[in-house]
Scaffold this motif. Sequence first.
Motif, short mmCIF file in Angstrom:
data_model
loop_
_atom_site.label_atom_id
_atom_site.label_comp_id
_atom_site.label_asym_id
_atom_site.label_seq_id
_atom_site.Cartn_x
_atom_site.Cartn_y
_atom_site.Cartn_z
N ASP A 189 -0.68 19.53 10.34
CA ASP A 189 0.04 20.12 11.47
C ASP A 189 0.95 21.26 11.02
N GLU A 190 1.66 21.01 9.93
CA GLU A 190 2.57 22.02 9.41
C GLU A 190 1.78 23.26 8.99
N ALA A 191 0.64 23.02 8.34
CA ALA A 191 -0.19 24.12 7.87
C ALA A 191 -0.64 25.00 9.04
N ILE A 192 -1.05 24.36 10.14
CA ILE A 192 -1.52 25.14 11.30
C ILE A 192 -0.36 25.84 11.99
N PHE A 193 0.71 25.08 12.21
CA PHE A 193 1.84 25.59 12.98
C PHE A 193 2.43 26.86 12.37
N ALA A 219 -6.12 24.21 21.69
CA ALA A 219 -6.46 25.10 20.58
C ALA A 219 -5.96 24.51 19.26
N PHE A 220 -4.75 23.99 19.30
CA PHE A 220 -4.16 23.41 18.10
C PHE A 220 -5.00 22.24 17.62
N ASN A 221 -5.41 21.42 18.60
CA ASN A 221 -6.25 20.27 18.28
C ASN A 221 -7.56 20.66 17.60
N ALA A 222 -8.11 21.75 18.07
CA ALA A 222 -9.38 22.22 17.50
C ALA A 222 -9.17 22.61 16.03
N TYR A 223 -8.03 23.29 15.77
CA TYR A 223 -7.73 23.65 14.37
C TYR A 223 -7.55 22.41 13.52
N ARG A 224 -6.89 21.43 14.10
CA ARG A 224 -6.66 20.18 13.38
C ARG A 224 -7.99 19.58 12.91
N ALA A 225 -8.94 19.55 13.83
CA ALA A 225 -10.25 18.99 13.50
C ALA A 225 -10.94 19.81 12.41
N ARG A 226 -10.79 21.14 12.53
CA ARG A 226 -11.47 22.01 11.58
C ARG A 226 -10.90 21.85 10.17
#
Lengths: 286, 293
Positions: free
Chosen positions: B222-226, B262-269
């Motif tokens: 999460d931190e990485a994406i945020f 969108a955030f969720n999609a990144y999480r999965a990726r």
Amino acid sequence: MTLATDNSTDIPPRVWWSRPASLPAPSSVRHAISAIGLGLPALLVLALLWELAPRLGWINAIFFPPLSQVFSALGEMIGSGLLAQHIGISLQRAAIGFGLAVIVAIPLGLLMGRYTLFEKISDFLVQTLRNTSQFALLPVFILVLGIGEASKIAITFYAAVFFLLINTIVGVKSVDPLHIKAARSMGTSDWDLFAKVILPSAVPSIVAGARLGVKSSLFSVIAAEMLAAQSGIGYLIQNSSLMLETDRMYAGILTLTFIGFLLNYGLVAFEARATRWRASEDKGAV
Amino acid sequence: MSLAPVSPLPVGAPDTNRIALRDVRKTFQLKPGQSVTLDGRLSDRIPVLSGVDLDIRQGEFVTIVGPSGSGKSVLLDIIAGLTQATNGFAAIDGHKVSRPHRETAYVFQQYALFPWRTALQNIEYPLEVRGVGRAARRERAQHFLNLFGLKGFEDRYPSQLSGGMQQRVAIARALATDPQVLLMDEPFAALDAQTRDILQSELLRIWEQIRTTVVFVTHSIDEAIFLADRIVVMTARPAQVKETIAVDLPRPRDIEIRNSAAFNAYRARVWDALREEVSKAQRDWALASAYNA
Ligand SMILES: Nc1ncnc2c1ncn2[C@@H]1O[C@H](COP(=O)(O)OP(=O)(O)OP(=O)(O)O)[C@@H](O)[C@H]1O
Ligand SMILES: [Mg+2]
């Protein structure tokens, strides 16, 4: 997030005379009062015994003059300036020897603690010298340096230098590698690394060594003055004893006790100040 | 250690490229008597990085994720000039890094504040070793202290500050020299979840203003994406770049963005890219338990 609290007042209570006066701590005031209150009777009993025993003929008044007589001898020596003169000489010798020890031991300790090769070269020598008593060396100092000031300064130097050296080395070795890494990442020069990181990290250990060293220096100069000197508080005590002026002898001894108290108080206060950045639970005992 | 007078070197990258990693390899030689079992063979050398290639643009916020022990900290140390690569190199603005660079600042997980200095004196430190005058560095340190909401805590020693405040001081110290490159190694990992959220937002708020180049290692997806413009996923040790994922989320970002689709999609990726490496690393650890010290 929890708000930081000021820990500086949470220092565990100590005996009253060892607590730095600069730190306001109500609990310690209470503690001090109770320490005096509880400790005073024993002291008074001893004083009373000291006064009465020679007067009642329980012990020989020549070896043990009544306390009041000791105090009057003390007052006399203070009045004539004799005491101040001898104390001044002793303290000066101790201070010079100790000062030289600081000048030698701290840079040497920084190098020995930091550079393994340097330590390997010098460690055996240091261990050998450290285990040679300064008193055993007094005749050597006198032979080489003469009976004057130099040999007394040498013995006080020798008495303090190893406390300082060993504690400096220990302090340097306990430097947190992360602090070194952080300092290097900020472009710290070798010199600044010593001056601004390694030395401050080692300060608590060095100061603890200094406390031991100061006491050791003072004790050594007294002993040296008893053995071979024409001045100083050690000489005063020894000479009074030889002359059977025991009231003066005890006056000298009491003066030393008093100086010891003051010195310890001062050193503890200094140590507290030099390490006030530490979390209180890390603070060492007296 | 003095600051590197950098030697120019043609890296062949566009001039908006701030950091270039070229085939960075690192192998550690163990101490005599130590050995480790690698692929069933006993060895006294640990390959940690096996050819990392990466370009980081000026002003880019890059986060690095990867299994524990994959060499992320070692990689930051190499960029910081604290460790030499066995092979290949890291370059900043086209100059090979061989020593700590004037324009680089480093923030550690364990804060690494100097406990004998007050908050303000800690922030002053890098200015002090750069020879900035007393008044000027005091003023500058005070500015950064205020920026992190620490006004009133100037004279506190680190032991008198909470973890979150200590890390604020550490980041303020890092930013006090206006670094071109900010390296951060799991800076928020030791903090509780709420403090961590707050500091992430604070860091972004300040970064939006200064737009320095950030390389931020984290274990939190999460931190990485945020935080990131781009996420770099590392393989298990010996590490390479497995994949880079551009994060196309609008800025300025609010913490609420974590609830978006969108955030969720990144999480999965990110998790997809990471899963295989993490299990590889776990097998590696099983072997590493045969570590003969
Ligand atoms: N000085 C060293 N000597 C020998 N091995 C080392 C040294 N420094 C790191 N290593 C090894 O290199 C590997 C990678 O270490 P590194 O600290 O970079 O991992 P990391 O990705 O940061 O892990 P984590 O996520 O747990 O922080 C580890 O296996 C570690 O044991
Ligand atoms: Mg790490």
